[in-house]
Structures are given as structure tokens and as C-alpha cells.
Design a protein around this motif. Sequence first.
Motif, PDB file in Angstrom:
ATOM      1  N   ALA A  12      13.857  -1.573  -2.733  1.00 52.24           N
ATOM      2  CA  ALA A  12      12.934  -0.492  -2.187  1.00 52.24           C
ATOM      3  C   ALA A  12      11.977  -0.051  -3.148  1.00 52.24           C
ATOM      4  CB  ALA A  12      13.588   0.543  -1.376  1.00 52.24           C
ATOM      5  N   VAL A  13      10.867   0.437  -2.865  1.00 54.66           N
ATOM      6  CA  VAL A  13      10.037   1.125  -4.026  1.00 54.66           C
ATOM      7  C   VAL A  13       9.641   2.541  -3.510  1.00 54.66           C
ATOM      8  CG1 VAL A  13       7.944  -0.005  -2.895  1.00 54.66           C
ATOM      9  CG2 VAL A  13       7.763   0.597  -5.344  1.00 54.66           C
ATOM     10  N   PHE A  43      13.493   9.525   1.064  1.00 56.00           N
ATOM     11  CA  PHE A  43      12.580   9.290  -0.074  1.00 56.00           C
ATOM     12  C   PHE A  43      11.309   8.838   0.306  1.00 56.00           C
ATOM     13  CE2 PHE A  43      15.878   8.578  -3.696  1.00 56.00           C
ATOM     14  CZ  PHE A  43      16.631   9.916  -3.278  1.00 56.00           C
ATOM     15  N   PHE A  44      11.261   8.256   1.443  1.00 53.22           N
ATOM     16  CA  PHE A  44      10.074   7.441   2.079  1.00 53.22           C
ATOM     17  C   PHE A  44       9.383   8.299   3.000  1.00 53.22           C
ATOM     18  CE2 PHE A  44      13.576   5.010   0.175  1.00 53.22           C
ATOM     19  CZ  PHE A  44      12.938   3.923  -0.540  1.00 53.22           C
ATOM     20  N   SER A  75       0.910  -1.303  -0.039  1.00 56.44           N
ATOM     21  CA  SER A  75       0.144   0.011   0.151  1.00 56.44           C
ATOM     22  C   SER A  75       0.759   1.273  -0.026  1.00 56.44           C
ATOM     23  CB  SER A  75      -0.948  -0.098   1.146  1.00 56.44           C
ATOM     24  OG  SER A  75      -0.170   0.180   2.358  1.00 56.44           O
ATOM     25  N   GLU A  76       2.173   1.207   0.506  1.00 51.16           N
ATOM     26  CA  GLU A  76       3.037   2.449   0.736  1.00 51.16           C
ATOM     27  C   GLU A  76       4.189   2.124   0.329  1.00 51.16           C
ATOM     28  OE1 GLU A  76       3.362   2.653   5.480  1.00 51.16           O
ATOM     29  OE2 GLU A  76       1.756   3.455   4.864  1.00 51.16           O
ATOM     30  N   GLU A  77       5.130   3.382   0.172  1.00 50.54           N
ATOM     31  CA  GLU A  77       6.668   2.902  -0.177  1.00 50.54           C
ATOM     32  C   GLU A  77       7.216   2.102   0.911  1.00 50.54           C
ATOM     33  OE1 GLU A  77       7.728   7.567  -2.219  1.00 50.54           O
ATOM     34  OE2 GLU A  77       7.133   7.506   0.155  1.00 50.54           O
ATOM     35  N   SER A  78       7.999   1.356   0.630  1.00 52.29           N
ATOM     36  CA  SER A  78       8.668   0.464   1.423  1.00 52.29           C
ATOM     37  C   SER A  78      10.232   0.051   1.103  1.00 52.29           C
ATOM     38  CB  SER A  78       8.020  -1.100   1.257  1.00 52.29           C
ATOM     39  OG  SER A  78       6.643  -0.811   1.493  1.00 52.29           O
ATOM     40  N   LEU A  79      10.965  -0.370   2.322  1.00 53.67           N
ATOM     41  CA  LEU A  79      12.295  -0.895   2.020  1.00 53.67           C
ATOM     42  C   LEU A  79      11.997  -2.333   2.395  1.00 53.67           C
ATOM     43  CD1 LEU A  79      13.714   1.692   4.585  1.00 53.67           C
ATOM     44  CD2 LEU A  79      13.904   1.575   2.290  1.00 53.67           C
ATOM     45  N   LEU A  80      12.503  -3.265   1.481  1.00 50.15           N
ATOM     46  CA  LEU A  80      12.112  -4.521   1.264  1.00 50.15           C
ATOM     47  C   LEU A  80      13.528  -5.533   1.253  1.00 50.15           C
ATOM     48  CD1 LEU A  80       9.679  -4.034  -1.667  1.00 50.15           C
ATOM     49  CD2 LEU A  80       9.008  -4.430   0.650  1.00 50.15           C
ATOM     50  N   SER A  81      13.176  -6.772   1.451  1.00 48.32           N
ATOM     51  CA  SER A  81      14.153  -7.556   1.521  1.00 48.32           C
ATOM     52  C   SER A  81      13.833  -8.835   0.880  1.00 48.32           C
ATOM     53  CB  SER A  81      14.737  -8.113   2.890  1.00 48.32           C
ATOM     54  OG  SER A  81      15.385  -7.023   3.408  1.00 48.32           O
ATOM     55  N   TRP A  82      14.508  -9.862   0.167  1.00 49.24           N
ATOM     56  CA  TRP A  82      14.158 -10.991  -0.529  1.00 49.24           C
ATOM     57  C   TRP A  82      13.763 -12.234   0.559  1.00 49.24           C
ATOM     58  CZ3 TRP A  82      12.885 -10.081  -5.073  1.00 49.24           C
ATOM     59  CH2 TRP A  82      13.452  -9.226  -5.794  1.00 49.24           C
ATOM     60  N   PRO A  83      12.752 -13.056   0.200  1.00 49.11           N
ATOM     61  CA  PRO A  83      12.193 -14.013   1.149  1.00 49.11           C
ATOM     62  C   PRO A  83      13.239 -14.975   1.299  1.00 49.11           C
ATOM     63  CG  PRO A  83      10.560 -13.347  -0.419  1.00 49.11           C
ATOM     64  CD  PRO A  83      11.688 -12.840  -0.722  1.00 49.11           C
ATOM     65  N   VAL A  84      13.547 -15.636   2.511  1.00 47.94           N
ATOM     66  CA  VAL A  84      14.418 -16.749   2.769  1.00 47.94           C
ATOM     67  C   VAL A  84      14.095 -17.851   1.571  1.00 47.94           C
ATOM     68  CG1 VAL A  84      15.116 -18.398   4.187  1.00 47.94           C
ATOM     69  CG2 VAL A  84      14.917 -15.998   5.052  1.00 47.94           C
ATOM     70  N   ASN A  85      15.022 -18.580   1.197  1.00 48.36           N
ATOM     71  CA  ASN A  85      14.842 -19.845   0.488  1.00 48.36           C
ATOM     72  C   ASN A  85      14.000 -19.592  -0.876  1.00 48.36           C
ATOM     73  OD1 ASN A  85      15.209 -22.656   0.353  1.00 48.36           O
ATOM     74  ND2 ASN A  85      13.242 -23.084   0.711  1.00 48.36           N
ATOM     75  N   GLY A  86      14.118 -18.393  -1.472  1.00 46.96           N
ATOM     76  CA  GLY A  86      13.708 -18.124  -2.693  1.00 46.96           C
ATOM     77  C   GLY A  86      12.092 -18.064  -2.731  1.00 46.96           C
ATOM     78  N   GLU A  87      11.441 -18.177  -1.334  1.00 46.81           N
ATOM     79  CA  GLU A  87       9.940 -18.363  -1.229  1.00 46.81           C
ATOM     80  C   GLU A  87       9.101 -17.035  -1.434  1.00 46.81           C
ATOM     81  OE1 GLU A  87       9.346 -20.301   2.351  1.00 46.81           O
ATOM     82  OE2 GLU A  87      10.792 -21.863   1.874  1.00 46.81           O
ATOM     83  N   GLY A  88       9.309 -16.432  -2.652  1.00 50.57           N
ATOM     84  CA  GLY A  88       8.492 -15.387  -2.875  1.00 50.57           C
ATOM     85  C   GLY A  88       9.546 -14.281  -3.750  1.00 50.57           C
TER      86      GLY A  88
END
Length: 823
Positions: free
Chosen positions: A672-673, A702-703, A610-623
Motif C-alpha cells: 500500500a502507499v 490511513f487512507f 493519483s491517490e493513496e492506494s491498497l495494491l496487489s502484485w500483478p499475476v505472472n509478474g507482469e508488472g
Amino acid sequence: MAEAREPLLQSFDKEPLGDHESLSPPPYHSPPRRKRFADQYFLALLEGVAFVALGASVAAVCVWYFCYGTTSPALPDQTSTLTSCPCTDALPIKAPRPNPWKNLNVEEATALRSWLMEPERGLNLTWYSGAQDSDNYIHFVETYKPPKNVTLAYLQDPSVEIPRYARAVVDRGADDVIVDYLIGPLPLSKDTTVRPLTEIYHQPSIPLNARSTFNWTNLGRYMAFALEPLNEVTLDLYGGVVGDKVLAVAGTGPMSYDGTWRRSWLQLRWDKPGGWLHPIDFYVYTDFTGTDPTKYKVLRILHDGKTYNTMDEVKAAWRNGTLKRASPEPSDWSSRAIKGKRRDLDDRAGPRRVMFDGPRYRLDREEQYITWMGWALYLSFERDMGLHLWDINFRGERIIYELSPQEAMAQYSGIDPHQASTVWLDRAFGMGSNVRELILGYDCPADAILLNATVHESGSSTRRNAICIFESDKHIPLSRHTERGKNVMGAVRGHELVVRTISTVGNYDYIFDYTFQLDGSIEIRLSASGYLQGAVWTENSAEYGHAIHRDNMGSLHDHVINYKVDFDIAGIKNSLMQVKLEVEEREVDWLDPDWGSTLIQQKISRNLLSEESLLSWPVNGEGTYVVTNEEAKNAWGNSRGYVIHPGPLCRLTNLRSKRTENNVNWAKQHLAVSVRKEEEPSSSSPWNINLPGRAPVDFYKFFNNESISQEDLVVWLNLGTHHIPRAEDSPNTLTNMATSYVLLSPWNFNDYDVAMESRNSVLLNNDGDWVVEEAVKAPRCIPGLPGPVRYHGIDGWDERGEPLPKDSNEYQQWIDQPSRITV
């Protein structure tokens, strides 16, 4: 349509003994069934052995004939019909519109500098060639990118004209600040104005102490002067002094925290080929604050783990024999000269690719516009980060507005101050300015298309053959299947277009690749080579690396490289979907009782952020994450989108260092987006390196919790590696391990795999015989011989637009390009 018989395939498709029935004798002489079968088997075996022997003999004759009996592999009746293969130059095309992101040419940059130098501007500038650090002088000039909304209107409507602007970065030594100026509109006229460009920064001013550039001549003289009291010490211990071609020094970054001071740990090195790997256990903490070299001073010295606060203390330790003597090792091990025993057949040239049918891409050199297999895009080049890609279209639709590198960092660890205090942000040194000519046939295929790249730093310089473009076959099919059935067996070749450039910043070489594939995927890849930042090996250093020679080691470090991807999926209004895999338990009544009534399986969870976010990749490539347009659907009702598929990559490991407090916030998560804004063009700046406590661009600002539901979005992606150096990293790091990539691929963007449009494919059907159907066949022709490897270097002009002689100091500095504080 061509027909080809495949005996091995046929043998699986017919009755096993059907071809041998005529071998049976008359019935009244027939032996028992088992004996008859044995006889048939024996005769078939003899037939097979004879066939294999005959085949081997024919093969041997053919190998001898083609390899040694003739000078050409062509059959005798074909030699008269073979012609030369088509020219490998790109086919011409005219760009739909002149490139609005193209950098200034030399004439424009020269005119702009002259205009800024005029007294009417009130900038009180000195020509760079005669300036001291205390003067006001122009560091660099280049095009300032136009606003997106105006540019899109310009691209869509031929009647729209786009105003051009430029920027000029001025080091104002008289005022102890750095000012970024916006100049326009261009071309220069009475309507052209100049003003400080402040809206893209988070600080009201940039302190001069944040610069990473020096008057290198003055700095070299200063270092020789500052260490002169220790000349007798270094002569005795190491056989030379700084500046005499025996010893050199290399510094560290960041050099400041908030711009109120500027200091660096300098390490002595042997001044020899591969000097990055030849450090000396002698470190000098030096204050470079301000612009007056006479006020620079040595603060302390470290040697053999002991700190000395004055040079007199160092001399006293030398006289009483406390200091350790060292001698240089032979430099052969750290050079790129061929080593070791020749391998079998390595005296032959390796294979190379050939375009038998000519190039399949088109190029407008003037506008740097490229098309290939449904792809179309523009290129631009700038001082800070080099190559940028713009208006990337696939099959007539824009996918990405801007794809560009933003920053490249390397953070080191170790037991000495040179390693432990180093965090490089290479934008500061100009990754575009550090691009050099590509070595054709090694950096790129011998028939690649080459483009020049021009920057306007301390004058103007053109890096000849700095960008290469080539089509490649991955030698793995993009798709394939084997099965008997109508039109289900075949393959599509894995062709792709690569755009490449290489930037050498100090010891490291960064290879930037952008690869475009037939299905609409784009691979962004960063590979690294070059020299390690070497350290002195001791047994206490084992936690930070490995010994790579007698007294030498490579130090543990992280590489993180940030990219900006301004997606436009089916328009500029996009959203970001988080896709995750979850495990569910479901009770169903149709399960077999043997397995119980509970079904345990994976399911897909979809969530629109829904809003600007700082993100990480899921563990084990599960997403993963998908940029979608929720208002645009494919034929099956799915939101059209592009998925971000990570390869090997990383984020920054050390999140608590004061040297990375606020200047590399982009590196502290995988991606991030944010909502796109004109005042947020980049995640970093050339001065972030030296201002971790007062970052001119603070990425976290930026966020603001803004909605990202159907907005114009930017995804900020990180590539990188955790580099644990090993002996095999000497003399240079290997690109097969030091590589990272991300794949941007269609995600319900299309209605089917559009790579099936490729005519470079094969279809096999069987109706008794195998029928092989290829829509395109490569012609038989004689490829041209690759020319000798040549290297041209750089064309240079001074600030007034006069060509620089190649023996001038300015030109030699461009060739040697002092980087990462090396003197």
C-alpha cells in the motif's frame, strides 16, 4: 597488469593443425593427404594422452604434498614472506551527527522512571517489581522518534539542535486502561512535561484487557490452582499435574475482541524439550478478565472432540472410562541433538569466509552509524519490533528515510480450538525484547561485527551481540560477459553488506536481514525457523497439515510481516508509478509476407497513481511499482526512481475471520502507499492483537483518497509465506523454504550501472595472449583461527538501575522470556 596464457582458449583462436605442422615428414615421402592427416591426428592423440598422464601425475603429487606433506598450503619460497591477515574489526568513523533515533541508555531510562514515580507527576505508580496487575506500573520506556522535518534540518545543518522526547507505557490496573505517555523535552528539567500520547491511535483509550503481559508468577500459581480439581484425572491420564515439570499449558491469541473480556483456550503439553511439538488432547477455555486472579474461571473443557461444561462432568467421564489415556513420546526426536548416521567427511569443518584484506566497512559504535561502498545509514533498536534503519544514503543521496518492520502475524487452522482460534501478532510480546545473542559462526560469520541492543521493559536489559554486520560474497557475479572484443569481457564480484538480527518469539525464530548491494539495491528478507506450533494428529486433521510423528502434526498457517519504507528519491516529494506489461496487435507495412501483416508483441504501460492506494502484485509478474521523483531526471530524460521487485511473498489468505476484523488490515493486500504523517508512525500497536473489533491502530484509516502526486510517501510492504508443515519441519522449520524477500533497486535513478565503479572486478582482453586485468588483488596472508563459540546472554538492571543477579527471578524471566501465553 598481469598476463596469463590460456591454452584451451588459445586452441579455439588459432588454426586447428598449426601447432603440429613440424610433425610432417619430407614431401617426397609424403603419403596421400588423408593418410597424412590420420598420422598427424594419431601423433597428436599420443601427445595429448602423454600430456594428460603427466599432468595427472603432477596433480597427484601436488595434492599429496599440499594436503598431507605439509601443514601449510604455501609454497616453500613463500613461507618466509607470509604475514597474518589484517584485523577484522570495523574501521572507525565518526557519524556526521549524533544519532537522533538512538534509544535511551540505562542511566537515562532509570532517571526517567524515577522522575515518573515522583508524587509530583500525579501518576500514582508502583514499582514494577512489587506490583500486582491491579496496580499502576511502568511497562516500558524508550525514545520517541523526532519529527521528520526537524530531523532532516538537524542532519543538514550542524547548528540545528533536535529536542529529545521519550514515551512510557503504563498499565493502569486501578483504572482498567493502558496509557502511552509522552515525556519531554529531555534531559529532565523543570521544563519537562508528561501527557498522554493519543494522536497516534484511533481509539480514545486502550482497555487493560488488551494486554498480553501477565504477572507470570501469579498466572502460573493460578493455573495450578484452577486445574487442581482435575489433578487426579491428569495424574491418571498423563502421569502429572500442571506445574510439576510433567505438564505445562500454552494459550492462544487474540484474547479479546473489543477489550470487554479476556479469554483464551489453554492446551496441555508435555513439559519437556521441544514441548511445542508435544501437545495433549486436552483444552481448557479460561476467563482472565480483569486483574483479580481469584475471579478467573474455567468456562469449558474439550477432550477427544467432546465439550464438558464443568469439571464435574470431566471427572464423571473419567470415572466411567470415557477419557483417553496418553503417554509422552521420547523427546529425542524433537530436540536439536545430532541424529542419524554421520555423512562422509562430515567430521571435517566446513569452509568459512576470510577477509584477506581486512574489513571494507566503517562503524561508529556509539552512534550506530555504518558506511560501506558508498552506503551510509544509522541503526536504532526498540522494544516492539527491534532493529530499525534510518537515513539510508547511497553515493551521497538519501534513498530511504526510515526502513522498519511493523508487525509479524501468524494465523493458524485446525480442528481443535488451540489451532483454529490462534492469530498471533508478535509485536504484542516485543520482538525487540525477544532478540537474543547471535551464535557467532552459525547465525553470522565468525568475523562479523557485533552490536548490543538495549530495551527498557520491566527494568533494563542489554542483549549482548544482538546485531551482526558483515560483508559477504554471493559467489555469483553481479554482472559478467564473455566475448572477444576490446574491454567487453569480464565480471564484477557480487559483494554485499548484511545487517542481521534474530528474534525468538515463543516457538518461532525470525531472522531479519537487510542487504546492501553495489548497484544501489537493498534486499529486505525475512526467514523463519524454530518449532512448529504442534497439534495432536488424527486422520481428521489431514486437511490442515501432515503427521510429523506418531501423535503429532504441524498445522497450516500464514506468516505475514509488514514493513514501513519511507522513500526519499532525489528529495522528499515522490510519486508512485504502476508499470504493467500488455500485449498489443499492430499493423505494420514492413513485415515479411510470410508472417502476415499483424505484429503481436508486448509493450510497457506506465501509469502514475493519483491517490493513496491498497495494491496487489500483478499475476505472472507482469508488472511492478516504481517510486519516482517526477521533477528529477537522469541524463536520458527518465524520471529517477526505485523499483519494488517482489520475491516469494504473500498476503493474508483468510480475509473474513472475526479475529482479524480490523487489527491486521495491513495484511490483506500485498502493499500500500500513503502520504506520510507524523500521527501515523506505525501500521500496528502492541495491543492490536487483542482488539480486532476496536483496533488502536486501524491501518485502513490511513487512507483518505489524498493525492500522492509529488508528496512525501510511505510504502507499506508485506513479506510472508503460506506454511504447509511437513515432516522435514521437525524438529525445526528450515530457512531455505521459510523465507521471503523484496528487492528495492534503482530504476533510472542513475545514468548507468554504478556497480561498474567497483575495483573488485576483472577485465580480459586477447591480443594473441589473454591479458587479465584486476584492479584489486587479495594479498597472501595467514588468516586467524576462529575462536571457540561463546555465549554471553543478557545484562540486566532493575527499575532503579541496580544490576540484577543472574539467579534472580527477574533475570531468569528475561532468559526464558515467557511469550505467546506459555506457562
